[in-house]
Design an enzyme around this catalytic site. Sequence first.
Site, mmCIF file in Angstrom:
data_model
loop_
_atom_site.group_PDB
_atom_site.id
_atom_site.type_symbol
_atom_site.label_atom_id
_atom_site.label_comp_id
_atom_site.label_asym_id
_atom_site.label_seq_id
_atom_site.Cartn_x
_atom_site.Cartn_y
_atom_site.Cartn_z
ATOM 1 N N LYS A 52 0.771 -1.113 0.120
ATOM 2 C CA LYS A 52 -0.077 0.061 -0.162
ATOM 3 C C LYS A 52 0.931 1.311 -0.150
ATOM 4 O O LYS A 52 0.696 2.352 -0.705
ATOM 5 C CB LYS A 52 -0.983 0.038 1.239
ATOM 6 C CG LYS A 52 -1.993 -0.999 0.960
ATOM 7 C CD LYS A 52 -2.718 -1.361 2.442
ATOM 8 C CE LYS A 52 -3.884 -2.441 2.391
ATOM 9 N NZ LYS A 52 -4.329 -2.850 3.547
ATOM 10 N N GLN A 96 -4.125 -1.424 9.860
ATOM 11 C CA GLN A 96 -4.070 -2.879 9.309
ATOM 12 C C GLN A 96 -4.686 -3.881 10.288
ATOM 13 O O GLN A 96 -4.297 -4.114 11.506
ATOM 14 C CB GLN A 96 -2.616 -3.425 8.988
ATOM 15 C CG GLN A 96 -2.623 -4.612 8.084
ATOM 16 C CD GLN A 96 -3.223 -4.496 7.084
ATOM 17 O OE1 GLN A 96 -3.251 -3.692 6.073
ATOM 18 N NE2 GLN A 96 -3.799 -5.797 6.605
ATOM 19 N N ASP A 119 -11.160 3.221 4.694
ATOM 20 C CA ASP A 119 -11.829 1.910 4.423
ATOM 21 C C ASP A 119 -13.271 1.824 4.415
ATOM 22 O O ASP A 119 -13.654 0.748 3.809
ATOM 23 C CB ASP A 119 -11.041 0.951 5.473
ATOM 24 C CG ASP A 119 -9.765 0.405 5.482
ATOM 25 O OD1 ASP A 119 -9.466 0.022 4.199
ATOM 26 O OD2 ASP A 119 -9.031 -0.139 6.445
#
Length: 297
Positions: A52, A96, A119
């Site tokens: 990422k 994460q 997200d």
Amino acid sequence: MTAIIDGDAVASDVRDGLGDAIDALADAGQTPALATVLMSDDPASETYVSMKQDDCEEVGIEAIDIEIDPDAPAAELYDTIDDLNADDDVNGILVQMPVPDHVDDREVLRRIDPEKDVDGFHPENVGRLVAGNARYKPCTPHGIQKLLAHAGVETEGADAVVVGRSDIVGKPMANLLMQKAAGGNATVTVCHSRTEDLAAKTRGADIVIAAAGVPEMIDGSMLAEGATVIDVGVNRVDADNDKGYELVGDVDFESAREVAGAITPVPGGVGPMTRAMLLYNTVKATSRQTGVEVTLP
């Protein structure tokens, strides 16, 4: 001939399309910034975060890397999120998952500023999605919508089956497909571990989205001729090779491709799109927070 939907190519198009938006932000003195927070020593999580960050640097998004000892108190993670929320130079926050057992993962999601929740998992953002007014669509379902559009798959009036009911993929995917909007207007059935006669459900579908996390659970005998198959699964199984394993999806690719009209591979299908849509959401978040209008791909 079955069409193989190339997620790498579509993701590349999305990243290229973000270039103009990032340039427009730069002209206004704004550089999108994504903070990734890792509280784990799991090699897979470390790899995901590293990928990422590389994606960010490739397109001109500042990547802020924060690592927290997995044995540290939960308060250290919560305080880090609070600091990032208060930092005007940070536009997106990604913690994460999974986090250690002593950390409340739902508290982590609630703690992130909904405007920086790229997200799309904060309860407020989930509610907005369900109401048909999404601030940020979750990355994997949004990426799947892009793949379907790229492949010319019509969702309106289609019968779609989503196999899996996770908060990350299954539930938001079903919601997007049923909404009265572009990429929606489908009749959606959600199947899961308690579904009886799964094959009967999938054989009646124009679109099958497999997101249950069970290796190769869906094969060609469970599909209608010409169906579109989107395989979200990434499963490590034993294999006779140098690594000792290989990655397979939730779909038995070889038998499914004999029946399907279009199918995504694993790897190279949904995965690249998830990462591309994270960049998309970060740029969108920057635009929202700074008031600089941009055109998104």
